[in-house]
Design an enzyme around this catalytic site. Structure first.
Site, mmCIF file in Angstrom:
data_model
loop_
_atom_site.group_PDB
_atom_site.id
_atom_site.type_symbol
_atom_site.label_atom_id
_atom_site.label_comp_id
_atom_site.label_asym_id
_atom_site.label_seq_id
_atom_site.Cartn_x
_atom_site.Cartn_y
_atom_site.Cartn_z
ATOM 1 N N SER A 95 0.831 -1.206 0.000
ATOM 2 C CA SER A 95 0.000 0.000 0.000
ATOM 3 C C SER A 95 0.870 1.263 0.000
ATOM 4 C CB SER A 95 -0.952 -0.043 1.195
ATOM 5 O OG SER A 95 -1.955 0.935 1.075
ATOM 6 N N ASP A 129 -10.015 -5.009 -4.218
ATOM 7 C CA ASP A 129 -9.345 -4.233 -3.176
ATOM 8 C C ASP A 129 -10.259 -3.069 -2.819
ATOM 9 O OD1 ASP A 129 -7.728 -2.371 -1.760
ATOM 10 O OD2 ASP A 129 -5.912 -3.133 -2.728
ATOM 11 N N HIS A 174 -7.179 -6.056 0.118
ATOM 12 C CA HIS A 174 -6.061 -5.115 0.155
ATOM 13 C C HIS A 174 -4.846 -5.635 0.923
ATOM 14 C CE1 HIS A 174 -3.937 -1.378 -0.043
ATOM 15 N NE2 HIS A 174 -3.884 -1.263 1.272
#
Length: 261
Positions: A93, A194, A224
């Site tokens: 991320s 996601d 995610h």
């Protein structure tokens, strides 16, 4: 301030190939620690820092900025390059965005990158209002634990301070502008489902980097936080194979079961 469970940084002294692992925004090392431990168990030198303002309480994140988070991973990278012959960077991320900026800034000091659901933009409809909104509203709902696998949980904050959200938005825009400076081999792993970072962010990154060795892997069974989800083992294996292809010395490092903290 006491750390949340699992939020401790992780370090392992292994061989001459090093890996820096970067966690995401409002998360902690817990979300990527199995990734780091897998690589450490295969003889690599691994560093997984705790980003400033993370792993304690959201109020601590409120008084930090992207400059603080980037400075921490930059410091860890420099320590690894002093210790190792080759260094790779991995990130989840926002950790992926941190990894990409390190690559853009450090060039040949980094031998390759692996990013999982890398973030490139704050997609909330209110994002353009953050410069003003952050002075009126302190927090919004949290981003953690977007995981398909039942009973898996991510250690992080249940609130996002808007001052920090404004800073991360500025950081993503900076990184996007620097993506053409990324030339290293790059493996991008993307979850089609996601609910935090859309797959469009991965596509944007891949379209803008200058890497000639560029590969993508889809994580069909994960959301995610894929490093804690159904595809985690595949992520770990693919990361090791990617590193071994670019740093054949890792095959001679052997396998160890020892770790560090």
């Amino acid at each position: 301030m006491p750390l949340l469970p699992g939020a401790e940084p992780f370090r392992h002294e292994g061989g001459r190939v090093g890996v820096l692992v970067c966690h995401g925004f409002t998360g902690s090392p817990q979300s990527v620690r199995p990734w780091a431990e897998y690589l450490a168990a295969r003889g690599l030198t691994v560093s997984l820092p705790l980003l400033p303002g993370h792993g304690t309480r959201w109020q601590d994140l409120q008084v930090t900025t992207w400059q603080d988070w980037y400075a921490e991973v930059d410091r860890e990278l420099r320590a690894l390059t002093a210790r190792c012959d080759q260094v790779f960077v991995c990130g989840l991320s926002m950790g992926g965005a941190l990894s990409l900026r390190l690559a853009a800034r450090h060039g040949d000091a980094i031998s390759g990158l692996v990013v999982v659901n890398p973030a490139n933009k704050v997609h909330d409809a209110a994002a353009p209002l953050l410069p003003v909104l952050r002075h009126l509203v302190r927090t919004t709902r949290g981003l953690t634990s977007d995981i398909c696998q039942a009973n898996a949980m991510e250690t992080g904050y249940d609130r996002v301070p808007l001052h920090a959200a404004h800073s991360v938005r500025q950081f993503f825009r900076l990184v996007d502008a620097e993506l053409p400076q990324v030339t290293q081999p790059l493996l991008v792993m993307t979850s089609p489902q996601d609910h935090v970072v859309p797959p469009a962010d991965s596509e944007r990154i891949m379209s803008r980097v200058s890497s000639k060795d560029l590969r993508q892997k889809l994580l069909e069974r994960s959301y995610h936080v894929a490093t804690l989800d159904h595809d985690a083992e595949q992520i770990f294996e693919d990361t090791y194979d990617f590193i071994a292809r670019l740093a054949p010395a890792v095959k001679g490092e052997g396998t160890t079961t020892s770790g560090g903290a």
